[in-house]
Design an enzyme around this catalytic site. Structure first.
Site, mmCIF file in Angstrom:
data_model
loop_
_atom_site.group_PDB
_atom_site.id
_atom_site.type_symbol
_atom_site.label_atom_id
_atom_site.label_comp_id
_atom_site.label_asym_id
_atom_site.label_seq_id
_atom_site.Cartn_x
_atom_site.Cartn_y
_atom_site.Cartn_z
ATOM 1 N N VAL A 44 0.873 -1.177 0.000
ATOM 2 C CA VAL A 44 0.000 0.000 0.000
ATOM 3 C C VAL A 44 0.913 1.231 0.000
ATOM 4 O O VAL A 44 2.102 1.119 -0.231
ATOM 5 C CB VAL A 44 -0.941 -0.011 1.230
ATOM 6 C CG1 VAL A 44 -2.080 -0.983 1.037
ATOM 7 C CG2 VAL A 44 -0.179 -0.322 2.498
ATOM 8 N N LYS A 75 -2.919 14.488 -7.293
ATOM 9 C CA LYS A 75 -3.752 14.611 -6.089
ATOM 10 C C LYS A 75 -3.714 16.071 -5.648
ATOM 11 O O LYS A 75 -2.656 16.588 -5.300
ATOM 12 C CB LYS A 75 -3.168 13.707 -4.995
ATOM 13 C CG LYS A 75 -3.749 13.964 -3.615
ATOM 14 C CD LYS A 75 -3.032 13.136 -2.565
ATOM 15 C CE LYS A 75 -3.467 13.540 -1.182
ATOM 16 N NZ LYS A 75 -2.661 12.898 -0.122
ATOM 17 N N PRO A 93 -6.961 21.183 0.706
ATOM 18 C CA PRO A 93 -6.224 21.259 -0.570
ATOM 19 C C PRO A 93 -4.752 21.644 -0.388
ATOM 20 O O PRO A 93 -4.358 22.171 0.657
ATOM 21 C CB PRO A 93 -6.956 22.394 -1.302
ATOM 22 C CG PRO A 93 -7.437 23.293 -0.216
ATOM 23 C CD PRO A 93 -7.652 22.440 1.017
ATOM 24 N N VAL A 199 17.674 -11.918 4.925
ATOM 25 C CA VAL A 199 18.604 -11.668 6.025
ATOM 26 C C VAL A 199 18.141 -12.537 7.190
ATOM 27 O O VAL A 199 17.006 -12.425 7.647
ATOM 28 C CB VAL A 199 18.619 -10.171 6.410
ATOM 29 C CG1 VAL A 199 19.341 -9.966 7.742
ATOM 30 C CG2 VAL A 199 19.290 -9.358 5.316
ATOM 31 N N LEU A 350 8.571 2.231 7.543
ATOM 32 C CA LEU A 350 7.713 1.684 8.602
ATOM 33 C C LEU A 350 8.528 1.197 9.791
ATOM 34 O O LEU A 350 8.028 1.150 10.910
ATOM 35 C CB LEU A 350 6.877 0.533 8.034
ATOM 36 C CG LEU A 350 5.929 0.929 6.881
ATOM 37 C CD1 LEU A 350 5.249 -0.313 6.302
ATOM 38 C CD2 LEU A 350 4.879 1.933 7.354
HETATM 39 P P1 FAD Z 1 7.653 -2.584 3.379
HETATM 40 O O1 FAD Z 1 6.914 -2.185 2.192
HETATM 41 O O2 FAD Z 1 6.975 -3.505 4.339
HETATM 42 O O3 FAD Z 1 8.999 -3.258 2.888
HETATM 43 C C1 FAD Z 1 9.766 -4.083 3.724
HETATM 44 C C2 FAD Z 1 10.884 -4.707 2.913
HETATM 45 O O4 FAD Z 1 11.724 -5.415 3.804
HETATM 46 C C3 FAD Z 1 10.420 -5.711 1.846
HETATM 47 O O5 FAD Z 1 11.144 -5.500 0.663
HETATM 48 C C4 FAD Z 1 10.809 -7.054 2.428
HETATM 49 O O6 FAD Z 1 11.129 -7.994 1.431
HETATM 50 C C5 FAD Z 1 12.039 -6.654 3.222
HETATM 51 N N1 FAD Z 1 12.360 -7.610 4.284
HETATM 52 C C6 FAD Z 1 11.644 -7.910 5.378
HETATM 53 N N2 FAD Z 1 12.272 -8.858 6.083
HETATM 54 C C7 FAD Z 1 13.419 -9.134 5.422
HETATM 55 C C8 FAD Z 1 14.504 -10.019 5.638
HETATM 56 N N3 FAD Z 1 14.563 -10.839 6.697
HETATM 57 N N4 FAD Z 1 15.503 -10.038 4.748
HETATM 58 C C9 FAD Z 1 15.500 -9.236 3.664
HETATM 59 N N5 FAD Z 1 14.506 -8.370 3.416
HETATM 60 C C10 FAD Z 1 13.493 -8.334 4.282
HETATM 61 N N6 FAD Z 1 2.059 6.130 2.992
HETATM 62 C C11 FAD Z 1 1.771 7.186 2.229
HETATM 63 O O7 FAD Z 1 2.612 8.073 2.064
HETATM 64 N N7 FAD Z 1 0.557 7.314 1.635
HETATM 65 C C12 FAD Z 1 -0.432 6.418 1.805
HETATM 66 O O8 FAD Z 1 -1.496 6.553 1.222
HETATM 67 C C13 FAD Z 1 -0.177 5.317 2.657
HETATM 68 N N8 FAD Z 1 -1.123 4.394 2.894
HETATM 69 C C14 FAD Z 1 -0.852 3.359 3.730
HETATM 70 C C15 FAD Z 1 -1.859 2.468 4.086
HETATM 71 C C16 FAD Z 1 -1.608 1.452 4.983
HETATM 72 C C17 FAD Z 1 -2.704 0.528 5.390
HETATM 73 C C18 FAD Z 1 -0.309 1.280 5.520
HETATM 74 C C19 FAD Z 1 -0.007 0.173 6.479
HETATM 75 C C20 FAD Z 1 0.699 2.146 5.159
HETATM 76 C C21 FAD Z 1 0.442 3.203 4.290
HETATM 77 N N9 FAD Z 1 1.424 4.116 3.964
HETATM 78 C C22 FAD Z 1 1.120 5.196 3.215
HETATM 79 C C23 FAD Z 1 2.806 3.923 4.388
HETATM 80 C C24 FAD Z 1 3.612 3.321 3.246
HETATM 81 O O9 FAD Z 1 2.952 2.173 2.754
HETATM 82 C C25 FAD Z 1 5.005 2.960 3.708
HETATM 83 O O10 FAD Z 1 5.574 4.068 4.342
HETATM 84 C C26 FAD Z 1 5.858 2.577 2.537
HETATM 85 O O11 FAD Z 1 5.252 1.593 1.752
HETATM 86 C C27 FAD Z 1 7.206 2.100 2.995
HETATM 87 O O12 FAD Z 1 7.161 0.807 3.495
HETATM 88 P P2 FAD Z 1 8.549 0.152 3.848
HETATM 89 O O13 FAD Z 1 9.388 0.132 2.641
HETATM 90 O O14 FAD Z 1 9.073 0.792 5.073
HETATM 91 O O15 FAD Z 1 8.146 -1.342 4.276
#
Ligand code: FAD
Length: 516
Positions: A44, A75, A93, A199, A350
């Site tokens: 997402v 947007k 806005p 990892v 996150l």
């Molecule tokens: P993730 O996308 O979870 O990526 C984690 C990565 O770590 C993956 O590549 C996975 O393979 C890797 N990984 C995990 N464990 C291991 C391991 N052991 N070894 C190697 N790799 C590993 N943000 C916005 O700005 N606008 C929005 O509209 C918005 N909507 C959202 C709605 C929801 C319901 C949620 C939960 C979040 C939303 N966000 C939004 C936040 C946004 O989705 C995140 O900030 C963004 O996607 C970044 O995620 P990430 O890369 O931190 O984590």
């Protein structure tokens, strides 16, 4: 010289970080990104803040380079539906607040607004959005706004340095998976080493600093600086380094979401150039229109609603188009790491922290974090002050956004279910409680909102307070003694400009059909 960076995680955070560091430091930095082939990204995160344009500019990308590849749309606002009562809506806005004789126009509106719609009286964009229009004309030119697109003196500034100088009129909505793919190509072409592997272990030296990560098939990978982009798992920062997580659950109880990616004929449906947040009995549903599909999801609190009921409600909300689409249930960890930079590890995305996506702040947090990493990149001295300042700035951004989000629930007039009634009695941050008292008699300004940079100016607070309708707002007493002529002229100018734009701008779909 420290220049070896290991990024663990290849979601939006991992690839935004990798591409930004390459754009910042080129061949002088050595970046390895390892992502699991089994653990997927969260799937997402498709709506953004208007500041995101600085990210693409920094990478040297134009809209035509990346938007078509990511099915991206514009947007212009967040549209809030049913937060005051069913059938009501308003917009927050991306449009700078006009000021007349030193008072924000919304203050004059409280004194004597032309209609009961503060958003349409004080801003131009709400009517443009209602009509489903594009902020760019078919020839690509942008509507006239008080900002300088791509002005030289603005290049190289971080978002916090930009704030107050300009307000770009739109943000982007895009397919998260396609953006990650696009940025993967961008990064790998610029020398990022990409490893797909799990990892399994994070190794610490006797000082408690990370000495390497052990993967299933590629052995140990080591570097100078480790960036934890492992999402809610927070494998490095919280699990290996044991940095405490500060939960915001006491003030923001939504802890779950269910999401659907719904293919749609957007020509038929049309594209509303905004993200919509529609209040529900136990939370709210987001609607993000992209080219080719709509991203939607129900954000809710498990204390009030089961995942099954949330999914059923979401499917009913979308209608038959959702019938064959798989649901993605997500457990959300709301809050932040006490520190996001510990020893030689920085958490981004996150793993660093998250608040529910009501104002699309997740990607903004990432963008802000990587700007600060690039600015505070360490050398072998590992000056601890850099970490202190970095952590302070990350904490401020998240704590500030938390206040802003809590305000939405406190200010919403709706009280028809237990979920909404409880939003009026739940604890709120003390600092917000003080501000709310102040705002009842003095509209928010830069002196009375959260005092550190968190991406939101005072007018955003005003929009939420006026739109949600649950808190009575009063105009500044001085306005009763002031000549309203200049404010009336401003309201009339907004009406004129709105008419001119709605008569001349193309439909958003038409614009993208031509440009994608
Ligand atoms: P993730 O996308 O979870 O990526 C984690 C990565 O770590 C993956 O590549 C996975 O393979 C890797 N990984 C995990 N464990 C291991 C391991 N052991 N070894 C190697 N790799 C590993 N943000 C916005 O700005 N606008 C929005 O509209 C918005 N909507 C959202 C709605 C929801 C319901 C949620 C939960 C979040 C939303 N966000 C939004 C936040 C946004 O989705 C995140 O900030 C963004 O996607 C970044 O995620 P990430 O890369 O931190 O984590």
């Amino acid at each position: 010289m420290l220049n070896k960076v290991v990024i663990v995680g290849g979601g939006t955070a991992g690839w935004m970080t990798a591409s930004y560091l390459k754009a910042a430091f080129g061949d002088r930095i050595n970046v390895t990104l390892v992502e699991s082939g089994h653990v997927g990204a969260v799937g997402v995160g498709e709506a953004t803040f208007s500041d995101i344009r600085h990210f693409f500019e920094f990478l040297g990308l134009k809209e035509k380079d990346w938007m078509p590849a990511c099915n991206a749309t514009y947007k212009l606002a967040v549209r809030f539906e049913n937060w005051r009562e069913k059938g009501h809506y308003f917009y927050h806005p991306f449009e700078q607040m006009r000021s007349v004789n030193g008072f924000p126009l919304t203050d004059w509106w409280l004194q004597q607004g032309p209609t009961d719609r503060f958003d349409k009286d004080c801003f131009v964009m709400p009517s443009v959005i209602d009509a489903g229009l594009s902020p760019r004309r078919l020839d690509g030119t942008l509507i006239d706004q008080p900002f300088d697109e791509g002005a030289d003196e603005m290049q190289g500034l971080t978002m916090s340095e930009h704030q107050g100088k300009t307000q770009f009129p739109y943000a982007y909505q895009f397919e998260a998976a396609l953006l990650a793919k696009y940025l993967t190509k961008y990064s790998v072409e610029r020398g990022v080493k990409h490893i797909v592997d799990d990892v399994q272990q994070v190794n610490l030296d006797d000082r408690g600093w990370i000495s390497g990560v052990t993967t299933a098939e590629h052995g140990d990978i080591s570097g100078d600086l480790y960036i934890d982009c492992t999402g809610f798992r927070a494998l490095l920062i919280n699990k290996a380094l044991d940095e405490p997580f500060i939960s915001y659950a006491d003030t923001l109880p939504n802890d779950s979401a269910v999401a659907l990616q719904v293919p749609m004929d957007m020509e038929k449906r049309g594209i509303m150039p905004c993200t919509t947040a529609t209040a529900q009995d136990a939370g709210w549903i987001w609607t993000i229109p992209l080219m080719g599909r709509v991203g939607t999801g129900y954000v809710y609190a498990k204390d009030y609603l089961s995942p099954e009921d949330a999914e059923r409600t979401l499917r009913e909300f979308v209608g038959p188009a959702a019938a064959d689409v798989n649901a993605n249930h997500i457990k959300m960890r709301i809050g932040r790491s006490r520190n996001s930079w510990v020893n030689n590890c920085v958490a981004v995305g996150l793993s660093s922290g998250f608040v529910e996506p009501l104002e699309s702040t997740g990607i903004f947090f990432i963008h802000h974090a990587i700007e600060q990493i690039a600015k505070n990149f360490p050398n072998e001295d590992w000056n601890p002050n850099q970490r202190v300042l970095y952590n302070r700035s990350i904490a401020h951004v998240m704590d500030g956004i938390r206040e802003f989000l809590v305000l939405h629930y406190v200010a919403a007039k709706r009280q028809d279910t237990q979920y909404w009634r409880d939003t009026k009695t739940r604890a709120i941050p003390d600092s917000l409680a003080e501000r709310l008292e102040m705002w009842k008699t003095q509209v928010p300004d830069s002196e009375s909102i959260f005092p550190y940079y968190h991406g939101l100016p005072a007018y955003s607070y005003m929009c939420v307070l006026l739109g949600m309708g649950g808190i009575e707002m009063k105009p500044s007493p001085a306005l009763a003694l002031s000549d309203p002529a200049a404010a009336e002229r401003e309201f009339a100018a907004i009406r004129d400009k709105t008419r001119r734009l709605t008569e001349t701008l193309p439909k958003a779909y038409e614009y993208f059909a031509q440009h994608h």
